[in-house]
Design a protein around this motif. Structure first.
Motif, mmCIF file in Angstrom:
data_model
loop_
_atom_site.group_PDB
_atom_site.id
_atom_site.type_symbol
_atom_site.label_atom_id
_atom_site.label_comp_id
_atom_site.label_asym_id
_atom_site.label_seq_id
_atom_site.Cartn_x
_atom_site.Cartn_y
_atom_site.Cartn_z
ATOM 1 N N PRO A 51 0.860 -1.121 -0.063
ATOM 2 C CA PRO A 51 -0.169 -0.031 -0.056
ATOM 3 C C PRO A 51 0.835 1.432 -0.014
ATOM 4 O O PRO A 51 0.337 2.526 -0.377
ATOM 5 N N ARG A 52 2.033 1.166 0.232
ATOM 6 C CA ARG A 52 3.093 2.300 0.342
ATOM 7 C C ARG A 52 3.438 2.668 -1.160
ATOM 8 O O ARG A 52 4.033 3.763 -1.434
ATOM 9 N N PHE A 53 3.096 1.822 -2.147
ATOM 10 C CA PHE A 53 3.647 2.050 -3.300
ATOM 11 C C PHE A 53 2.578 2.051 -4.434
ATOM 12 O O PHE A 53 2.726 2.583 -5.626
ATOM 13 N N GLY A 54 1.557 1.377 -4.311
ATOM 14 C CA GLY A 54 0.408 1.207 -5.317
ATOM 15 C C GLY A 54 -0.417 2.455 -5.413
ATOM 16 O O GLY A 54 -1.113 2.914 -4.333
ATOM 17 N N THR A 55 -0.390 3.146 -6.579
ATOM 18 C CA THR A 55 -0.995 4.202 -6.961
ATOM 19 C C THR A 55 -2.144 3.849 -8.003
ATOM 20 O O THR A 55 -3.176 4.894 -8.089
ATOM 21 N N ASP A 56 -2.201 2.957 -8.722
ATOM 22 C CA ASP A 56 -3.258 2.642 -9.962
ATOM 23 C C ASP A 56 -4.567 2.123 -9.000
ATOM 24 O O ASP A 56 -4.335 1.464 -8.006
ATOM 25 N N ALA A 57 -5.642 2.223 -9.778
ATOM 26 C CA ALA A 57 -6.713 1.782 -9.261
ATOM 27 C C ALA A 57 -6.851 0.294 -9.188
ATOM 28 O O ALA A 57 -7.468 -0.041 -7.910
ATOM 29 N N MET A 58 -6.357 -0.644 -9.717
ATOM 30 C CA MET A 58 -6.358 -2.090 -9.262
ATOM 31 C C MET A 58 -5.626 -2.324 -7.994
ATOM 32 O O MET A 58 -6.008 -3.017 -7.177
ATOM 33 N N SER A 59 -4.462 -1.766 -7.953
ATOM 34 C CA SER A 59 -3.610 -1.904 -6.648
ATOM 35 C C SER A 59 -4.420 -1.323 -5.586
ATOM 36 O O SER A 59 -4.460 -2.174 -4.368
ATOM 37 N N SER A 60 -5.190 -0.284 -5.751
ATOM 38 C CA SER A 60 -6.202 0.274 -4.594
ATOM 39 C C SER A 60 -7.179 -0.519 -4.195
ATOM 40 O O SER A 60 -7.441 -0.847 -2.976
ATOM 41 N N ARG A 61 -7.831 -1.128 -5.303
ATOM 42 C CA ARG A 61 -8.883 -2.039 -5.161
ATOM 43 C C ARG A 61 -8.664 -3.460 -4.378
ATOM 44 O O ARG A 61 -9.425 -3.844 -3.497
ATOM 45 N N VAL A 62 -7.533 -3.773 -4.580
ATOM 46 C CA VAL A 62 -7.093 -5.074 -3.936
ATOM 47 C C VAL A 62 -6.553 -4.644 -2.510
ATOM 48 O O VAL A 62 -6.779 -5.609 -1.582
ATOM 49 N N ASN A 63 -5.606 -3.889 -2.397
ATOM 50 C CA ASN A 63 -5.024 -3.443 -1.386
ATOM 51 C C ASN A 63 -5.962 -2.839 -0.342
ATOM 52 O O ASN A 63 -5.679 -3.432 1.202
ATOM 53 N N GLU A 64 -7.093 -2.518 -0.589
ATOM 54 C CA GLU A 64 -8.007 -1.814 0.751
ATOM 55 C C GLU A 64 -8.608 -3.251 1.283
ATOM 56 O O GLU A 64 -9.450 -3.082 2.480
ATOM 57 N N LEU A 65 -8.586 -4.281 0.703
ATOM 58 C CA LEU A 65 -9.470 -5.612 1.128
ATOM 59 C C LEU A 65 -8.010 -6.249 2.018
ATOM 60 O O LEU A 65 -8.608 -7.067 3.167
ATOM 61 N N ILE A 66 -6.838 -5.807 2.277
ATOM 62 C CA ILE A 66 -5.770 -6.504 2.849
ATOM 63 C C ILE A 66 -5.296 -5.566 4.005
ATOM 64 O O ILE A 66 -5.035 -5.991 5.125
ATOM 65 N N PHE A 67 -5.284 -4.195 3.818
ATOM 66 C CA PHE A 67 -4.863 -3.178 4.638
ATOM 67 C C PHE A 67 -5.915 -2.232 5.065
ATOM 68 O O PHE A 67 -6.667 -1.939 4.372
ATOM 69 N N ASP A 68 -5.629 -1.726 6.325
ATOM 70 C CA ASP A 68 -6.638 -0.821 6.835
ATOM 71 C C ASP A 68 -5.726 0.608 6.908
ATOM 72 O O ASP A 68 -4.693 0.293 7.100
ATOM 73 N N SER A 69 -6.534 1.675 7.399
ATOM 74 C CA SER A 69 -5.877 3.090 7.428
ATOM 75 C C SER A 69 -6.540 3.524 8.665
ATOM 76 O O SER A 69 -7.642 3.083 8.852
ATOM 77 N N LEU A 70 -6.176 4.773 8.997
ATOM 78 C CA LEU A 70 -6.764 5.569 10.352
ATOM 79 C C LEU A 70 -8.207 6.052 10.044
ATOM 80 O O LEU A 70 -8.953 5.881 10.655
ATOM 81 N N VAL A 71 -8.288 6.234 8.718
ATOM 82 C CA VAL A 71 -9.688 6.625 8.276
ATOM 83 C C VAL A 71 -9.950 6.298 6.849
ATOM 84 O O VAL A 71 -8.813 6.055 5.992
ATOM 85 N N ARG A 72 -11.080 6.479 6.495
ATOM 86 C CA ARG A 72 -11.457 5.900 5.146
ATOM 87 C C ARG A 72 -12.523 6.584 4.551
ATOM 88 O O ARG A 72 -13.355 6.875 5.269
ATOM 89 N N ASN A 73 -12.753 6.621 3.232
ATOM 90 C CA ASN A 73 -14.107 7.242 2.768
ATOM 91 C C ASN A 73 -15.066 6.279 2.421
ATOM 92 O O ASN A 73 -14.944 5.210 2.196
ATOM 93 N N ASP A 74 -16.439 6.819 3.190
ATOM 94 C CA ASP A 74 -17.385 5.948 2.983
ATOM 95 C C ASP A 74 -18.032 5.844 1.518
ATOM 96 O O ASP A 74 -17.370 6.707 0.681
ATOM 97 N N ARG A 75 -19.259 5.499 1.258
ATOM 98 C CA ARG A 75 -19.723 5.466 -0.074
ATOM 99 C C ARG A 75 -20.344 6.810 -0.417
ATOM 100 O O ARG A 75 -20.532 7.177 -1.516
ATOM 101 N N ASN A 76 -20.590 7.912 0.478
ATOM 102 C CA ASN A 76 -20.755 9.398 0.156
ATOM 103 C C ASN A 76 -19.485 10.154 0.174
ATOM 104 O O ASN A 76 -19.947 11.358 0.130
#
Length: 526
Positions: A51-76
């Motif tokens: 997650p420190r390196f992936g900037t493309d959409a596919m990296s983000s979509r896979v990585n957010e299932l594996i890693f968590d962050s302090l905050v995250r955007n919801d559906r809104n």
């Protein structure tokens, strides 16, 4: 009446039929699949599973299932707490995050503030060469006064400061990708990676320390399937359970006829655009850029290629954004206006209608069809495009380095109008930012820099209205469309929630139903 659209659909169905014949010797139904496993077909591999390196959409979509962050955007599009239990703002430049206790990585280690500190410091370290360093440029300091407190300080009042807290967290000591030999880091998200073969598959299993009901998926198999016809076939055959935003629109009616499949369509915020390289002196002439904008029939593309699954874009921000401004210059399809502008710019048409304007258009295989359509439309007004199709990783590296004349990409998941600063400020050229086209305008610099330091929401909205108006006049990008989110899934998947940015995070909370003989879900797995 026989139309091009009819011909195209017949060709696609013929391709599917040919694929069925070619695969007839094998049983592609997943009879051996365990009840808790779902297969998701994706078109390309993520560029990084860190997650420190992936900037493309596919990296983000896979990585957010594996890693968590302090905050995250919801559906809104609003920030919600994840690893942070609570947040304080003791000053305009300081944010304090109090962490949840007992969060564990998938190897059993407890996640503490020391891991957060390590993650951010490893991104900022010059030797890491992380492409995310630029997104943390406003970070003055990050401290961990105790195991459950993180203090982030920015250099000056910074409106999108909370976005700094959206990086996926890895444990202390996690090596950089170049040292890890392809292994994915350990995360604290709902899944862990157990196997990865680039360009073939990526397998996730449940993080044993992350609570989830037994009816949710235990395993996700991401299969890399570059051919859209094969993706459609695997859905129809029951091999694949889910494909999001990667099925050809022409095939959707055919898939909709299968009782075992359901289709979800929602308005999206993914922004498709045409980008210019301002280091090309011809493209620095705004008359040439406007001519190109007028030469593109965006309605025809949305209706014929996307089959209506998109909205004509006026700018980077979609109407769902709090900062959206729709009162901007619009470039409706007007090839005659395009020709007049090219004449004024000093590029008269020859006897063959061409004007001596030649540009290289770089694309990946996924964008080749759009490239060919743009090539044909620009040729009508005398502009010649030479299409160069590259393997995605090579293509993306070229675009990141600003090595192109024209290209078309999309921004996924724009959460704050500060994105305009990242892509249009003259100081944010590679490798310092994402102004890949080397656009430079002092007025744009003034506005986007004011926008990121203005805290008052109403004042920011007025600033970004001017930004959107200037971008529409200057055309560092030609806005094409906002893509609708279209997901095709097996009906045994229950509870899918669409996100405007196309996120796949709801795969973590899908319920799995047992299908009856007709493929209809009849009971929940317990």
């Amino acid at each position: 009446m026989w139309t091009r659209k009819t011909t195209r659909r017949l060709l696609l169905l013929a391709q599917i039929a040919a694929a069925l014949v070619a695969l007839a010797g094998c049983d592609h139904r997943r009879n051996d699949r365990t009840p808790g496993t779902i297969q998701v077909d994706i078109e390309i591999s993520p560029t990084s599973t860190d997650p420190r390196f992936g900037t493309d959409a596919m990296s983000s979509r896979v990585n957010e299932l594996i890693f968590d962050s302090l905050v995250r955007n919801d559906r809104n599009g609003q920030f919600v707490n994840r690893l942070a239990q609570s947040i304080e703002h003791p000053s305009p430049t300081t944010t304090v995050y109090h962490l949840n206790h007992g969060v564990r990585f998938s190897d059993g280690r407890e996640l503490t503030a020391r891991d957060v500190l390590f993650t951010y410091n490893s991104i900022l370290a010059p030797e890491s060469m992380s492409p995310k360093r630029a997104s943390l440029e406003e970070l003055k300091s990050i401290e961990a006064p105790d195991d459950y407190t993180v203090v982030i300080t920015v250099a000056h009042p910074y409106a999108p400061a909370i976005e700094i807290a959206t990086e996926g967290i890895v444990p202390v000591g996690t090596p950089l990708p170049a040292q890890a030999r392809g292994a994915a880091p350990v995360g604290s998200g709902p899944f862990k990676m157990v196997a990865y073969s680039r360009d073939e598959f990526l397998q996730l299993e449940r993080n044993p320390y992350y609570p989830h009901p037994p009816s949710e998926a235990e395993c996700i198999l991401f299969k890399i399937v570059p051919d859209p016809t094969v993706r459609a076939l695997e859905l129809a055959e029951g091999v694949c359970d889910f494909s999001g935003n990667n099925i050809q629109n022409d095939v959707l009616p055919w898939l909709a006829a299968h009782r075992s499949l359901g289709i979800s369509k929602t308005p999206g915020s993914t922004y498709r655009y045409l980008s210019f390289n301002f280091r090309n002196p011809t493209l620095r002439d705004v008359r040439v850029r406007r001519a190109i904008a007028y030469a593109i029939d965006r309605n025809a593309i949305v209706n014929s290629v996307l089959l209506g699954n998109g909205r004509i874009a006026t700018g980077m921000l979609s109407p769902e954004s709090w900062a959206y401004e729709g009162n901007v210059t619009i470039y409706s399809y007007d090839p005659e206006k395009a020709r007049q502008l090219l004449d004024q710019a000093g590029y008269p048409a020859g006897k063959d209608g061409m004007r001596g304007l030649r540009f290289e258009f770089k694309t990946s295989a996924e964008g080749a069809r759009i490239a060919e359509i743009l090539q044909a439309m620009l040729r009508r007004v005398g502009i010649q495009l030479t299409i160069r199709t590259l393997e995605f990783a090579t293509y993306y590296a070229d675009i990141q380095a600003g090595n192109f004349d024209l290209t078309s990409l999309q921004w996924v998941g724009i959460n704050d109008p500060n994105q305009y600063y990242r892509v249009f400020d003259s100081k944010k050229t590679p490798p310092h930012g994402e102004n890949r086209g080397y656009y430079s305008n002092p007025e744009m610099d003034r506005l986007v820099e004011a926008g990121k330091t203005t805290i008052d929401p109403e004042a920011r909205k007025k600033i970004y209205a001017q930004v959107q108006q200037l971008a529409a006049d200057e055309l560092p990008y030609v806005s094409l469309w906002w893509v609708d989110n279209v997901a095709v899934m097996n009906r045994r998947l229950v509870g899918f929630e669409a996100y405007p940015n196309g996120s796949l995070r709801s795969l973590a909370t899908l319920k799995l139903a047992v299908p009856d003989g007709d493929g209809q879900p009849v009971a929940m797995i317990q």
